[in-house]
Design an enzyme around this catalytic site. Sequence first.
Site, PDB file in Angstrom:
ATOM      1  N   GLU A 197       0.801  -1.213   0.000  1.00 47.98           N
ATOM      2  CA  GLU A 197       0.000   0.000   0.000  1.00 47.98           C
ATOM      3  C   GLU A 197       0.843   1.277   0.000  1.00 47.98           C
ATOM      4  OE1 GLU A 197      -2.857  -1.010   3.164  1.00 47.98           O
ATOM      5  OE2 GLU A 197      -4.230  -1.377   1.517  1.00 47.98           O
TER       6      GLU A 197
ATOM      7  N   GLU B 200      -4.333 -10.475   0.051  1.00 44.15           N
ATOM      8  CA  GLU B 200      -5.127 -10.408   1.280  1.00 44.15           C
ATOM      9  C   GLU B 200      -6.568 -10.706   0.892  1.00 44.15           C
ATOM     10  OE1 GLU B 200      -4.633  -6.700   3.502  1.00 44.15           O
ATOM     11  OE2 GLU B 200      -2.517  -6.639   2.946  1.00 44.15           O
TER      12      GLU B 200
HETATM   13  C1  GAL Z   1      -5.154  -3.928   3.998  1.00 43.20           C
HETATM   14  C2  GAL Z   1      -3.756  -3.696   4.515  1.00 43.20           C
HETATM   15  C3  GAL Z   1      -3.497  -4.449   5.794  1.00 43.20           C
HETATM   16  C4  GAL Z   1      -4.616  -4.218   6.754  1.00 43.20           C
HETATM   17  C5  GAL Z   1      -5.899  -4.670   6.125  1.00 43.20           C
HETATM   18  C6  GAL Z   1      -7.083  -4.429   7.008  1.00 43.20           C
HETATM   19  O1  GAL Z   1      -5.525  -2.891   3.184  1.00 43.20           O
HETATM   20  O2  GAL Z   1      -2.815  -4.078   3.571  1.00 43.20           O
HETATM   21  O3  GAL Z   1      -2.287  -3.998   6.333  1.00 43.20           O
HETATM   22  O4  GAL Z   1      -4.713  -2.875   7.040  1.00 43.20           O
HETATM   23  O5  GAL Z   1      -6.132  -3.938   4.974  1.00 43.20           O
HETATM   24  O6  GAL Z   1      -6.984  -5.028   8.227  1.00 43.20           O
END
Ligand code: GAL
Length: 956
Positions: free
Chosen positions: A409, A479
Amino acid sequence: MSTTYHEDVSPGSGTLPPRAGYARSDAMSLSLNGSWRFRLSPTADGADYSFAAPGYDSGAWDEVAVPGHWVLQGHGAPIYTNHLYPFPVDPPRVPTENPTGDHLRTFDLPARWPGSGEAVLRFDGVESCARVWLNGEELGEFKGSRLPHEFAVGALLRAEGNVLAVRVHQWSSGSYLEDQDQWWMPGIFRDVTLLHRPDGAAGDFFVHAAYDHRSGRGTLRVDSAVPGRVTVPELGLDLAAGDEAVVEADPWTAETPRLYDGELATAGERIPLRIGFRTVLVEDGVIKVNGRRILFRGVNRHEFHPETGRTLDLETMRADVVLMKQHNINAVRTSHYPPHPAFLDLCDELGLWVVDECDLETHGFTEQDWRANPVDDERWTPALLDRAARMVERDKNHPSVVVWSLGNECGTGRGLTAMADWIRGRDPERLIHYEGDLSCADTDMYSRMYASHAEVAAIGRREDDGPPERLQLPFVLCEYAHAMGNGPGGLSEYQQLFEAHARNQGGFVWEWIDHGLAHPEFGYAYGGDFGEELHDGNFVCDGLLFPDRTPSPGLVEYKKVIQPVGIEGVRTDGDRTEGGGAAVRITNKYDFTDLSHLTFEWSFDVDGETAETGVLDVPVLAPGERADLELPAPAYAGRNAETRWTVRALLADGTRHEVAWAQLPAAPRQSPPVAPGSRPRRDGQSVVLGPASFDARTGELRTIGPVDIRQLRLDVWRAPTDNDNGADWQSGVRYGQRWRELGLHRMQHRLDAVELSDDALTVRTRVAPAAQDIALVTAYRWTSDGARLRLTVSVAPEGEWTAPLPRLGIRFGLPAGADSVSWFGGGPGEAYPDTRSASRLGRWHSSVDGLQTPYVRPQENGARADVRWAEVGGVRVEGDPEFWFTARRWTSEQLDAAEHRTDLRPAGPVWVNLDHAQQGIGSQSCGPRPLDQHQLAAEPAEFTFTFAPVPDPGAE
Ligand code: GAL
């Protein structure tokens, strides 16, 4: 030396160039971990530098443990923000208020410390900027919190009374590059070591160990900055560094972590090597290792311990890897920085694919449309390249590391391209990942976070729109499935998409562990609990493990969903007329191994109890192969029971660890009809019907046998989960908020009629929130056969419902003594409509407290799915159809009001919810809402429960 080094964009000065990391060699070393003297100043220049000089009297200072964070040792406090910088954004400047910790320790050299040679002082991790002196001489200063930094110190060392002084600033220009979603916790949080460097010691070295799956041969070459020999006795290898050898070898994979012990010997040093042969590349648009497509069953792992923050001991790191392996996880993304190096040793040894991510995130710049983003400003490029090099050089000899990730990010920018170019030049044998650039210009794979199922399906078909080159790339979800609080929902549907499309190579659940910090008042603390003025609450508690590393139901679900063996019924319905008995299909879903490490067992269950068991002979199946196997004809001859097969795959190594399982229905459940027969009769203020009595005026149930019942009525409210409270990415709707706006947490129950007939007591109500014209018109029809009491609830919505219902069922209170619970249904853990894969049908027992799931922020939890019957507090209840069972020592309203577990105190009745339906969980706390099929629309419904008094085993 300027006093503003901490605010300059450079990575630092005085440090040695980065080199290969290794845990040990035959050269001596001295750990400088331990208790250090410590002084905290409120600003970067709060105190002078005199403490660094030998002879300084630090007697009045406190002490802290190194490695450690001073904010967890009674000095200042941690701060939690997700992406907001907790200081004004004015790079590279940081606030005047800049907690600064002076650390001091003295040490003697061990008696055996050699008299000749160099010495190096290594810091494995300091947040966020350190300035270092040894014996009064300044060595330099550095940034890059989760990266190693070394100084040459040989000339300064004395046999006794060495004084090591380190000034650590919480905020520095480096903080702009370290905006990861986690606690801000300054300190010397990883090891400090003094390393002897003998004459002729090894320098940097690079192990290249490739595997050719066609020939079955490995190719080994160890490049070394210092001439040396490489030996691998098991392979009969003895070659000069820089030379290449081709040998028959077993490959390294995450499933078969075959390591060969070797050694690099230079004139002055011998370094043990652990060599794993493997080749990773993109071919035909998919990631392949050793010639095969792999599927990431991954998690994102932050380093976290509830007492020590990002300081982890070896046992904790090992526990993480062991827990991952036990839960069928095969991959880890080191979000969002290189981990302690020992963690990667464990990944090599126990077998995990690693996406090693650089210590880089500039997410907070999104607040200003990415203006002044350091990754697109070439003044910062040296700092970015320094970070890339420190990661790659340290970790390049780990076979487990298959992908380098540029960071997380950061938006887009030239600095990222420079990093990618440098990494590709230095290590062309691994792949590059970065999620933040949709063009994928710098990367070898298309990566996204939290994409919906529908989008992942389109990507899998290569039908997503985007640059044409991207369509050729493999896809990973770096993620997904945000494991915050209760959830994540929808895992099984994602897994189906990974298994259906070659391009979809799996993903990494967000995230491994809740970052709840141990706290005397709150149990576990989250954002705001330390009085932070800016914080993101419990968004920091979004892991598959609770802070104490107990698996949450989310991890149990994930384990089941990603099990590497498919077990499905082919014919299980007991139809013996055609083609014989029941059969099960076993599919090998591993990428590399056959199933010879597993034994298979079956059981035949009658009404949830095991009646027969046996061993299932499964032929050796290669990856991707499957076999249909007959199950033996059960001896059971009864007709009315519900029967099913359970087939399990266990490790054959003696541990009997369960890897995979499934249940296959045989004869379905028959719900026992309760003939009406008893006539309700009035008795003073009461109505008596079979074993029960009611309030004659209100129709409210008072007793079942000897058991007092409280306030039995329709219930639609649940304490919103973190996912209920999140905003759906498409519509922006937050169900939790919408439910409250509608008033579903304060429904009124208007009594419209109490009707007595020959065989029934019927109570008619209208259940509706104040200020709205929507309602659930609800009739409770009570009948009895004399011994048992039957309730049929009919619900008809009125008005226009614009939101799903949280739940639909009844709730009632039992006397406080109710404790022991038995049920036949799903268990042992909780389940919701889209988190129910791991719910296993059987007979289960628990205490009421044992039914609770300890989410750090209290919320709806603890439902058991598919319950046929349950017994609690002297009452047996049977459902038609099956129901969701929940019992707790507090109401949903109290659960809703609680902010920490310590707010929940039993007071009064045990509240039981019997639900006909539940709204799905989804992943809306950061991602998509529950899939349509898991939404609970307000629609006409009818469901039945049969109650009877039973002896309460728990009652005294
Ligand atoms: C993503 C980020 C993570 C965490 C997650 C939400 O956007 O990469 O570090 O913030 O969202 O828990």
